[in-house]
Design a protein around this motif. Structure first.
Motif, PDB file in Angstrom:
ATOM      1  N   ASP A 216      -4.747  92.274   7.543  1.00 41.78           N
ATOM      2  CA  ASP A 216      -3.638  93.254   6.888  1.00 41.78           C
ATOM      3  C   ASP A 216      -2.366  92.472   7.435  1.00 41.78           C
ATOM      4  O   ASP A 216      -1.516  92.280   6.817  1.00 41.78           O
ATOM      5  N   GLU A 217      -2.520  91.560   8.665  1.00 40.86           N
ATOM      6  CA  GLU A 217      -1.192  90.841   9.146  1.00 40.86           C
ATOM      7  C   GLU A 217      -1.081  89.575   8.241  1.00 40.86           C
ATOM      8  O   GLU A 217       0.152  89.315   8.008  1.00 40.86           O
ATOM      9  N   THR A 218      -2.077  89.187   7.561  1.00 43.22           N
ATOM     10  CA  THR A 218      -1.728  87.984   6.714  1.00 43.22           C
ATOM     11  C   THR A 218      -1.222  88.612   5.217  1.00 43.22           C
ATOM     12  O   THR A 218      -0.271  87.942   4.856  1.00 43.22           O
TER      13      THR A 218
ATOM     14  N   ASN B 137       2.118  84.079  11.079  1.00 42.09           N
ATOM     15  CA  ASN B 137       1.139  85.287  11.248  1.00 42.09           C
ATOM     16  C   ASN B 137       1.193  85.701  12.777  1.00 42.09           C
ATOM     17  O   ASN B 137       1.021  84.965  13.469  1.00 42.09           O
ATOM     18  N   GLU B 138       1.563  86.995  13.094  1.00 34.05           N
ATOM     19  CA  GLU B 138       1.511  87.587  14.343  1.00 34.05           C
ATOM     20  C   GLU B 138       0.344  87.637  15.069  1.00 34.05           C
ATOM     21  O   GLU B 138       0.257  87.542  16.517  1.00 34.05           O
ATOM     22  N   LEU B 139      -1.002  87.244  14.258  1.00 31.56           N
ATOM     23  CA  LEU B 139      -2.242  87.140  15.094  1.00 31.56           C
ATOM     24  C   LEU B 139      -2.097  85.964  16.158  1.00 31.56           C
ATOM     25  O   LEU B 139      -2.917  85.968  16.883  1.00 31.56           O
ATOM     26  N   HIS B 140      -1.347  84.978  15.673  1.00 29.14           N
ATOM     27  CA  HIS B 140      -1.363  83.814  16.451  1.00 29.14           C
ATOM     28  C   HIS B 140      -0.981  84.219  17.973  1.00 29.14           C
ATOM     29  O   HIS B 140      -1.341  83.533  18.819  1.00 29.14           O
ATOM     30  N   ASP B 141       0.057  85.141  18.017  1.00 26.17           N
ATOM     31  CA  ASP B 141       0.395  85.595  19.499  1.00 26.17           C
ATOM     32  C   ASP B 141      -0.509  86.343  20.041  1.00 26.17           C
ATOM     33  O   ASP B 141      -0.544  86.867  21.205  1.00 26.17           O
ATOM     34  N   ARG B 142      -1.541  86.702  19.311  1.00 26.80           N
ATOM     35  CA  ARG B 142      -2.712  87.536  19.967  1.00 26.80           C
ATOM     36  C   ARG B 142      -3.989  86.854  20.384  1.00 26.80           C
ATOM     37  O   ARG B 142      -4.879  87.204  20.294  1.00 26.80           O
ATOM     38  N   GLY B 143      -3.819  85.422  20.206  1.00 26.07           N
ATOM     39  CA  GLY B 143      -4.854  84.672  20.646  1.00 26.07           C
ATOM     40  C   GLY B 143      -5.844  84.066  19.485  1.00 26.07           C
ATOM     41  O   GLY B 143      -6.779  83.389  19.646  1.00 26.07           O
ATOM     42  N   TYR B 144      -5.179  84.084  18.357  1.00 24.01           N
ATOM     43  CA  TYR B 144      -6.128  83.556  17.288  1.00 24.01           C
ATOM     44  C   TYR B 144      -5.510  82.081  16.877  1.00 24.01           C
ATOM     45  O   TYR B 144      -4.290  82.049  16.387  1.00 24.01           O
TER      46      TYR B 144
END
Ligand code: SF4
Length: 237
Positions: A71-73, A187-194
Motif C-alpha cells: 500500500d505504501e508503494t 517509500n516510507e517502508l525504508h524508514d521501517r527497515g526495508y
C-alpha cells in the motif's frame, strides 16, 4: 534494435563517470519517445525520474504493477505523479491473480517464485518494450553481487533494446544525499527497515550487511526477479 558491440563499447568509454543527466540527454536525443525509463519506485528510481523530468519534461516512465505491491508503494506512486513532470504508465500482467491461481495453484510466489516473476514482471516488460529502442533503468553496481558488473550501456538481445543504466556507478549514500537535497518523496517502508522494496509476499525488513537487496526473497536462494538477470529462458515460458 541491435547496436554492434564496438559502438556500445565506445559509448561506455565516452560516458564512463559521466553525470547521469548527460547520459539521459544522449538517450532521449537519440531515441526520443522510444527511450523509456522503468521504475520500481526504489530510491534510485526516484532520483532518475527526477533527473529525467528535468532533461525531458513529460518523458515516458513505466512501472510493472504485479497487483502485489505494498500500500505504501501505491501511495508513493500518487505522490510521484503529483511531484514530477513525467508520463507514468502502469504495465500489468496478462494473468490476473485469480487466473494465475486457477492455472498454477495458490501462492505461486511460494511454490515457484521464478515462474511468478516471469508472469507478473518479465513477460509484461517484454511486451511493453516490444516497440521501443532503449530501456533506461536505475540499477547500480553497489546494490548486490549480481549487479556489480553493470555497464552503463549494454544490448539486451532477448528484449531487443539498448539497456541504459545512468546510475550504474552511483552509491547508496549519493542516492540518499540527492533525495534529501532535492526533498524528493520516497517509500516510507525504508524508514521501517526495508532496504529494498518489491512485492508484498517476497519482501521483508532486513539488515543490509553489505547487500542492499537484502530482504528480497529472504530465506531462499533467489536474489533477482529476472528483469536484469534472465532466469527463465524464453523457451521455458
Ligand atoms: S516478487 Fe514475488 S510476488 Fe512479485 S512477481 Fe516475483 S515471486 Fe511473484
Amino acid at each position: 534494435m541491435q547496436l554492434n558491440d564496438r559502438l556500445i563499447s565506445n559509448l561506455n568509454d565516452e560516458y564512463k563517470g559521466s553525470d547521469p543527466a548527460r547520459i539521459l540527454e544522449w538517450a532521449v536525443k537519440t531515441f526520443g519517445e522510444d527511450a523509456v525509463l522503468s521504475t520500481g519506485f526504489g530510491a534510485s528510481g526516484i532520483v532518475l525520474m527526477h533527473q529525467l523530468s528535468i532533461v525531458r519534461p513529460g518523458a515516458p516512465v513505466f512501472y510493472l504493477d504485479t497487483d502485489l505491491l505494498f500500500d505504501e508503494t501505491y501511495e508513493l506512486i500518487e505522490r510521484i505523479r503529483e511531484r514530477l513532470d513525467i508520463r507514468l504508465f502502469r504495465v500489468s500482467p496478462e494473468h490476473t491473480l485469480d487466473q494465475q491461481t486457477a492455472e498454477f495453484g495458490e501462492n505461486l510466489w511460494e511454490t515457484r517464485p521464478d515462474q511468478c516473476c516471469h508472469i507478473r514482471k518479465v513477460l509484461p516488460l517484454k511486451k511493453f518494450l516490444s516497440d521501443r529502442k532503449a530501456w533506461i533503468t536505475a540499477i547500480r553496481r553497489d546494490q548486490s553481487a549480481t549487479r556489480k558488473n553493470t555497464p552503463i550501456f549494454q544490448q539486451d538481445h532477448w528484449l531487443d533494446v539498448l539497456k541504459v543504466c545512468p546510475l550504474a556507478g552511483w552509491t547508496e549514500d549519493k542516492i540518499w544525499d540527492y533525495l534529501n537535497v532535492n526533498r524528493l518523496p520516497y517509500n516510507e517502508l525504508h524508514d521501517r527497515g526495508y532496504p529494498s522494496i518489491g512485492c508484498r509476499p517476497c519482501t521483508r525488513p532486513a539488515a543490509t550487511n553489505g547487500d542492499l537487496r537484502a530482504g528480497r526473497w529472504s530465506g531462499t536462494a533467489k536474489t533477482e526477479c529476472g528483469l536484469h538477470n534472465r532466469i527463465i529462458q524464453p523457451t521455458d515460458q
